[in-house]
Design a protein around this motif. Structure first.
Motif: not given
Length: 455
Positions: A125-130, A174-175, A181-183, A224-232
């Motif tokens: 999860v940490k690596l994915a968020d990065e 950083m921002n 983290s705050a969703g 691989k193919h590109k997809r545009t998704l929400s962060v969630r």
């Protein structure tokens, strides 16, 4: 999922979802417990104790497959189901019978991989968020200067790029980390690359499709193919990618082979249709399939892309209606490899009623939940449930007996109009009475030709 459930605990858990068939539940529960007991023996004796394979006999829809499938799920055992007739569909060639073992190993790999990925979930999860932060605030792409022909080739493939991150981008990231983290960024859009599964076609006649696909997947580069998704949505894809990088693939494969060898279950359905007394034509083909299955059930080493697997301690559960043929029509060698026989009961009217009422995820509860999503509340009177059970039993008696599957057809026919109109009925409360059931189904039930066509 627990491998050390007692037979009584297994049957109690099966009773939550499957009505009746106590004898079959007891036999499969004992077979699973014996596998756990075997694992506690000394190595020398452990090798001598082989599973007692089971032959389930009974008409379609009485719970043969469901008992085996649910037992495997609650004990965490790898499970695969095959139809014996699949091995004869293309004449005397058929599908390679070893594919059933390869399918079992694939199921085992999925189980082991999911367990390993769960252990590294926090890091993933940490690596994915990065990575999400990097996608939301990308740096400038640069290409390394080529100093030799190999690097020139890599540049052409786009594999020699790096990202230049300025102080401005670092500050922005950083921002973004704080907001992530705050969703606060769950609905923001990002573009990611998703692996596209290969589906090779044009198989040569007589070659097993599963084996051919394995070979092509290994030879062909991953696309691989590109997809545009929400962060969630993107987080799930990226988290899985990162988890797969962390876990040790060799360990996963080795553990998966071991799990399949010691706990694997292969369910072979329609075994009655490959006997001499079966319904299919071509006695030579049918007996040939039995002789192909025999060495796998007896115990042999099968090569898979994850490594060799020994089938000596895999539990095989055979099944079939055996209403035209009988178990003794199987070749003697195969009969001897299924020493435990269990005959499942034909469903009676009260069984259908219990199936509708008792399981924790019964069909009635499923339809109630589905309509609740539209704001519609439905309920069934006791008389309505009894009438539905009686109709299911009667139609099975008068036409083809398809067991509990008949309830799916009857309920879908009964509720068709309500399911169609529900989206415009928010807040409605509907009670299904016996009169309603009779009005919707009585004409169909009384007309045998119509009943055979609709129900």
């Amino acid at each position: 999922m627990k491998q050390n459930l007692s037979p009584r605990e297994i049957t109690a858990r099966l009773d939550e979802d499957i009505i009746g068939q106590t004898d079959a539940k007891r036999k499969v529960a004992i077979a699973m417990r014996n596998r756990y007991r075997r694992m506690k023996l000394d190595d020398d004796l452990k090798e001598e104790v082989i599973p007692k394979n089971i032959l389930m006999i009974g008409p379609t829809g009485v719970g043969k497959t469901e008992i085996a499938r649910r037992m495997a799920k609650l004990t965490g055992a790898p499970f695969t189901k095959v139809e014996a007739t699949k091995f004869t569909e293309v004449g005397y060639v058929g599908r390679d019978v070893e594919s059933m073992v390869r399918d079992l190993v694939e199921a085992s790999v999925r189980i082991v991989k999911e367990k390993q990925m769960a252990l590294v979930e926090d890091d993933a999860v940490k690596l994915a968020d990065e990575r999400l932060v990097g996608l939301l605030a990308p740096g400038e792409k640069r290409t390394k200067q080529a100093s030799n022909p190999f690097e020139m080739f890599m540049n052409q493939q786009g594999d020699n790029e790096y990202e230049e991150v300025t102080d401005e981008v670092r500050s922005k990231r950083m921002n973004l980390r704080e907001k992530l983290s705050a969703g606060m960024l769950e609905d923001e859009k990002v573009t990611i690359e998703v692996e596209q599964s290969q589906n090779p076609t044009g198989m040569m006649p007589g070659m097993d499709e599963g084996a051919m696909q394995d070979m092509f997947k290994q030879l062909m580069p991953k696309q691989k193919h590109k997809r545009t998704l929400s962060v969630r949505q993107a987080r799930g894809h990226l988290q899985r990618e990162e988890a797969e990088k962390i876990i040790d693939t060799d360990t996963v494969n080795s553990d998966a082979i071991d799990l399949a060898e010691t706990m694997g279950i292969i369910f072979i359905d329609e075994m009655d249709k490959v006997t001499k007394g079966g319904q299919n034509s071509g006695d030579v083909s049918r007996e040939g399939v039995q002789r192909d299955i025999l060495p796998i059930v007896e115990g042999s080493t099968i090569q898979t892309k994850y490594g060799p697997i020994d089938t000596n301690h895999i539990l095989f559960i055979g099944a079939g209606a055996f209403h035209v043929s009988k178990p003794s029509d199987l070749i003697p060698e195969l009969q001897g490899r299924f020493p435990i026989r269990v005959e499942l009961d034909k469903l009676k009217a009260e069984d259908f009623e219990n199936i509708l009422r008792e399981p924790k995820s019964s069909l009635l509860k499923q339809y109630e939940a589905l309509l609740k999503t539209e704001g519609v509340t439905i309920s069934f009177t006791d008389e309505a449930v009894s009438e539905l059970a009686h109709i299911a039993f009667q139609v099975n008696t008068d036409t083809d007996d398809i067991g509990a599957r008949r309830l799916h057809t009857i309920l879908e026919t009964l509720l068709e109009e309500l399911l169609y109109e529900a989206s415009g009925m928010e807040g409605a409360q509907v009670e299904i009475t016996r009169q309603y059931v009779v009005s919707k189904l009585d004409k169909i039930k009384s007309d045998k030709n119509l009943s055979a066509f609709i129900l």
